[in-house]
Design a protein around this motif. Structure first.
Motif, PDB file in Angstrom:
ATOM      1  N   TYR A  54     -70.054  63.690  38.134  1.00 51.49           N
ATOM      2  CA  TYR A  54     -70.409  63.140  36.837  1.00 51.49           C
ATOM      3  C   TYR A  54     -70.987  61.736  37.024  1.00 51.49           C
ATOM      4  CZ  TYR A  54     -67.803  66.777  34.318  1.00 51.49           C
ATOM      5  OH  TYR A  54     -67.361  67.965  33.801  1.00 51.49           O
ATOM      6  N   ARG A  55     -71.982  61.409  36.203  1.00 51.98           N
ATOM      7  CA  ARG A  55     -72.514  60.054  36.195  1.00 51.98           C
ATOM      8  C   ARG A  55     -71.621  59.187  35.306  1.00 51.98           C
ATOM      9  NH1 ARG A  55     -78.274  60.590  33.913  1.00 51.98           N
ATOM     10  NH2 ARG A  55     -77.968  58.335  33.724  1.00 51.98           N
ATOM     11  N   PHE A  56     -71.139  58.100  35.825  1.00 48.50           N
ATOM     12  CA  PHE A  56     -70.247  57.250  35.050  1.00 48.50           C
ATOM     13  C   PHE A  56     -70.911  55.927  34.663  1.00 48.50           C
ATOM     14  CE2 PHE A  56     -67.062  60.063  36.990  1.00 48.50           C
ATOM     15  CZ  PHE A  56     -66.386  60.442  35.843  1.00 48.50           C
ATOM     16  N   ASP A  57     -72.224  55.981  34.371  1.00 47.67           N
ATOM     17  CA  ASP A  57     -72.909  54.787  33.908  1.00 47.67           C
ATOM     18  C   ASP A  57     -72.904  54.744  32.375  1.00 47.67           C
ATOM     19  OD1 ASP A  57     -74.579  56.963  33.664  1.00 47.67           O
ATOM     20  OD2 ASP A  57     -76.403  55.883  34.235  1.00 47.67           O
ATOM     21  N   PHE A  58     -71.767  55.137  31.778  1.00 47.77           N
ATOM     22  CA  PHE A  58     -71.590  55.068  30.334  1.00 47.77           C
ATOM     23  C   PHE A  58     -70.154  54.639  30.063  1.00 47.77           C
ATOM     24  CE2 PHE A  58     -70.409  59.292  31.625  1.00 47.77           C
ATOM     25  CZ  PHE A  58     -69.309  59.598  30.856  1.00 47.77           C
ATOM     26  N   ASP A  59     -69.931  54.121  28.867  1.00 48.83           N
ATOM     27  CA  ASP A  59     -68.618  53.566  28.539  1.00 48.83           C
ATOM     28  C   ASP A  59     -67.709  54.550  27.835  1.00 48.83           C
ATOM     29  OD1 ASP A  59     -69.008  50.636  29.308  1.00 48.83           O
ATOM     30  OD2 ASP A  59     -70.741  50.989  28.014  1.00 48.83           O
ATOM     31  N   ASN A  60     -68.276  55.492  27.099  1.00 49.22           N
ATOM     32  CA  ASN A  60     -67.482  56.457  26.363  1.00 49.22           C
ATOM     33  C   ASN A  60     -68.397  57.608  25.964  1.00 49.22           C
ATOM     34  OD1 ASN A  60     -65.177  57.555  25.108  1.00 49.22           O
ATOM     35  ND2 ASN A  60     -64.508  55.516  24.456  1.00 49.22           N
ATOM     36  N   ALA A  61     -67.841  58.624  25.318  1.00 52.92           N
ATOM     37  CA  ALA A  61     -68.645  59.796  24.987  1.00 52.92           C
ATOM     38  C   ALA A  61     -68.107  60.478  23.739  1.00 52.92           C
ATOM     39  CB  ALA A  61     -68.649  60.785  26.159  1.00 52.92           C
ATOM     40  N   PHE A  62     -69.009  61.191  23.044  1.00 53.81           N
ATOM     41  CA  PHE A  62     -68.588  61.982  21.890  1.00 53.81           C
ATOM     42  C   PHE A  62     -69.370  63.285  21.863  1.00 53.81           C
ATOM     43  CE2 PHE A  62     -72.290  59.783  20.094  1.00 53.81           C
ATOM     44  CZ  PHE A  62     -72.894  60.759  19.305  1.00 53.81           C
ATOM     45  N   PHE A  63     -68.838  64.246  21.123  1.00 52.32           N
ATOM     46  CA  PHE A  63     -69.591  65.454  20.807  1.00 52.32           C
ATOM     47  C   PHE A  63     -69.489  65.697  19.310  1.00 52.32           C
ATOM     48  CE2 PHE A  63     -65.377  67.213  21.123  1.00 52.32           C
ATOM     49  CZ  PHE A  63     -65.356  68.382  20.384  1.00 52.32           C
ATOM     50  N   ILE A  64     -70.487  66.369  18.767  1.00 46.57           N
ATOM     51  CA  ILE A  64     -70.555  66.588  17.334  1.00 46.57           C
ATOM     52  C   ILE A  64     -70.694  68.077  17.050  1.00 46.57           C
ATOM     53  CG2 ILE A  64     -73.049  66.129  17.325  1.00 46.57           C
ATOM     54  CD1 ILE A  64     -72.628  64.933  14.469  1.00 46.57           C
ATOM     55  N   THR A  65     -70.035  68.537  15.982  1.00 47.62           N
ATOM     56  CA  THR A  65     -70.095  69.946  15.600  1.00 47.62           C
ATOM     57  C   THR A  65     -70.455  70.079  14.125  1.00 47.62           C
ATOM     58  OG1 THR A  65     -67.748  70.013  14.967  1.00 47.62           O
ATOM     59  CG2 THR A  65     -68.293  70.581  17.252  1.00 47.62           C
ATOM     60  N   LYS A  66     -71.033  71.221  13.786  1.00 47.26           N
ATOM     61  CA  LYS A  66     -71.122  71.666  12.400  1.00 47.26           C
ATOM     62  C   LYS A  66     -70.144  72.822  12.242  1.00 47.26           C
ATOM     63  CE  LYS A  66     -75.886  70.514  11.116  1.00 47.26           C
ATOM     64  NZ  LYS A  66     -77.229  71.053  10.797  1.00 47.26           N
ATOM     65  N   ASN A  67     -69.665  73.040  11.011  1.00 46.32           N
ATOM     66  CA  ASN A  67     -68.832  74.226  10.829  1.00 46.32           C
ATOM     67  C   ASN A  67     -69.681  75.451  11.131  1.00 46.32           C
ATOM     68  OD1 ASN A  67     -69.729  75.773   8.380  1.00 46.32           O
ATOM     69  ND2 ASN A  67     -69.248  73.882   7.291  1.00 46.32           N
ATOM     70  N   THR A 151     -68.385  56.888  10.472  1.00 43.82           N
ATOM     71  CA  THR A 151     -69.007  56.136  11.561  1.00 43.82           C
ATOM     72  C   THR A 151     -68.105  54.994  12.006  1.00 43.82           C
ATOM     73  OG1 THR A 151     -71.215  56.650  10.673  1.00 43.82           O
ATOM     74  CG2 THR A 151     -71.073  54.891  12.304  1.00 43.82           C
ATOM     75  N   LYS A 152     -67.460  54.332  11.058  1.00 45.00           N
ATOM     76  CA  LYS A 152     -66.538  53.242  11.393  1.00 45.00           C
ATOM     77  C   LYS A 152     -65.366  53.769  12.214  1.00 45.00           C
ATOM     78  CE  LYS A 152     -63.748  49.553   9.332  1.00 45.00           C
ATOM     79  NZ  LYS A 152     -63.321  48.894   8.061  1.00 45.00           N
ATOM     80  N   LYS A 153     -64.810  54.924  11.826  1.00 47.31           N
ATOM     81  CA  LYS A 153     -63.696  55.500  12.575  1.00 47.31           C
ATOM     82  C   LYS A 153     -64.128  55.884  13.987  1.00 47.31           C
ATOM     83  CE  LYS A 153     -60.972  57.390   8.728  1.00 47.31           C
ATOM     84  NZ  LYS A 153     -60.417  58.625   8.125  1.00 47.31           N
ATOM     85  N   VAL A 154     -65.308  56.494  14.109  1.00 48.19           N
ATOM     86  CA  VAL A 154     -65.815  56.894  15.421  1.00 48.19           C
ATOM     87  C   VAL A 154     -66.058  55.661  16.288  1.00 48.19           C
ATOM     88  CG1 VAL A 154     -67.791  57.928  16.618  1.00 48.19           C
ATOM     89  CG2 VAL A 154     -66.807  59.059  14.607  1.00 48.19           C
ATOM     90  N   ALA A 155     -66.678  54.640  15.699  1.00 46.80           N
ATOM     91  CA  ALA A 155     -66.960  53.411  16.445  1.00 46.80           C
ATOM     92  C   ALA A 155     -65.671  52.778  16.955  1.00 46.80           C
ATOM     93  CB  ALA A 155     -67.731  52.435  15.559  1.00 46.80           C
ATOM     94  N   GLY A 156     -64.616  52.835  16.149  1.00 48.59           N
ATOM     95  CA  GLY A 156     -63.331  52.302  16.583  1.00 48.59           C
ATOM     96  C   GLY A 156     -62.794  53.046  17.791  1.00 48.59           C
ATOM     97  N   LYS A 157     -62.910  54.376  17.765  1.00 49.45           N
ATOM     98  CA  LYS A 157     -62.436  55.186  18.889  1.00 49.45           C
ATOM     99  C   LYS A 157     -63.279  54.965  20.143  1.00 49.45           C
ATOM    100  CE  LYS A 157     -60.521  58.876  15.987  1.00 49.45           C
ATOM    101  NZ  LYS A 157     -60.632  60.302  15.597  1.00 49.45           N
ATOM    102  N   LEU A 158     -64.570  54.656  19.929  1.00 49.74           N
ATOM    103  CA  LEU A 158     -65.473  54.430  21.059  1.00 49.74           C
ATOM    104  C   LEU A 158     -65.454  52.981  21.538  1.00 49.74           C
ATOM    105  CD1 LEU A 158     -68.568  56.492  19.815  1.00 49.74           C
ATOM    106  CD2 LEU A 158     -66.971  57.148  21.627  1.00 49.74           C
TER     107      LEU A 158
END
Length: 242
Positions: A54-67, A151-158
């Motif tokens: 894995y490339r670790f030149d990033f600080d965090n990660a997310f994935f997004i889903t639709k129902n 977005t605020k909640k996601v940003a906090g987690k990231l």
């Protein structure tokens, strides 16, 4: 202040560009598309005997889903309007009942992924993303309904810092942006096309399904995954209709 680099994953038409525009416009970050090879592909399993890593030149990660129901409609519309990256029927009833071939049309010799149906695609890809315990999960419909709050909640987690400017919400459809584009301003994310958020807030995509279509989708869904991704409340109403 240095922008944090955030890796992003998601199926086709799951809202990756919408999430990217909200995070980059409002927080100090760069959302990267293809950290793991392809943002629409599987996260690979790395054998201890493999030279790949894995490339670790990033600080965090997310994935997004639709129902699953809004996802299938979005996928079908993309298939018929954009006509890229899929091999599948062009009629909705056949589309949800037939195999789906996914590939990267931008690559001349792209390999293919084969799924027994669009729901098999939803199950397989999202199970894979969700199995990475360090990934933050975003539900697209919640992001559309409450963009600033989610977005605020996601940003906090990231672990992202706010730009402390007026919160920007895309009011039109967003563009597909590349990792090579830098210093985008808010308007750079937008197309000229209207975005009707009531499609999602009012669940109007459900108008595409008849009773038998509902049965086909419900019978293929992995209910453990539905629960893991937080869709039990939405799906309970569908189960009642079915």
């Amino acid at each position: 202040m240095t922008n944090k680099k955030v890796a992003m994953m998601g199926c086709f038409r799951s809202g990756t560009n919408f999430a990217k525009s909200l995070l980059e416009s409002n927080y100090e970050c760069e959302v990267k598309n293809h950290v793991f090879g392809w943002k629409h592909g599987f996260l690979p399993i790395m054998s201890e005997d493999s030279s790949a890593e894995y490339r670790f030149d990033f600080d965090n990660a997310f994935f997004i889903t639709k129902n699953p129901f809004s996802f299938v409609v979005s996928l079908f519309n993309y298939h018929n309007e954009v006509k890229r990256n899929f091999i599948a029927p062009n009629e909705f009833s056949a589309f949800i009942r037939s195999k789906l071939i996914v590939f990267d049309q931008a690559q001349k010799h792209s390999v293919q992924l084969r799924f027994s149906s669009p729901i098999d695609y939803w199950n397989a890809m999202n199970w894979n993303y969700n199995s990475h315990k360090d990934f933050v999960h975003i539900r697209y419909e919640a992001l559309v309904r409450h963009p600033e709050l989610i977005t605020k909640k996601v940003a906090g987690k990231l672990g992202l810092n706010s730009k402390n400017t007026a919160f920007f919400i895309p009011e039109k459809k967003v563009k597909r942006t590349s990792d090579n584009e830098i210093q985008l301003v808010n308007e750079d994310y937008l197309t000229a096309q209207k975005f009707d958020r009531t499609t999602y807030t009012d669940n109007r995509y459900m108008e595409n399904y008849d009773t038998d279509d509902l049965r086909v989708v419900v019978e293929q869904l992995d209910r453990d995954l539905v629960s893991k991704l937080g869709y039990n409340s939405f799906m309970s109403n569908v189960y009642k209709k079915y």
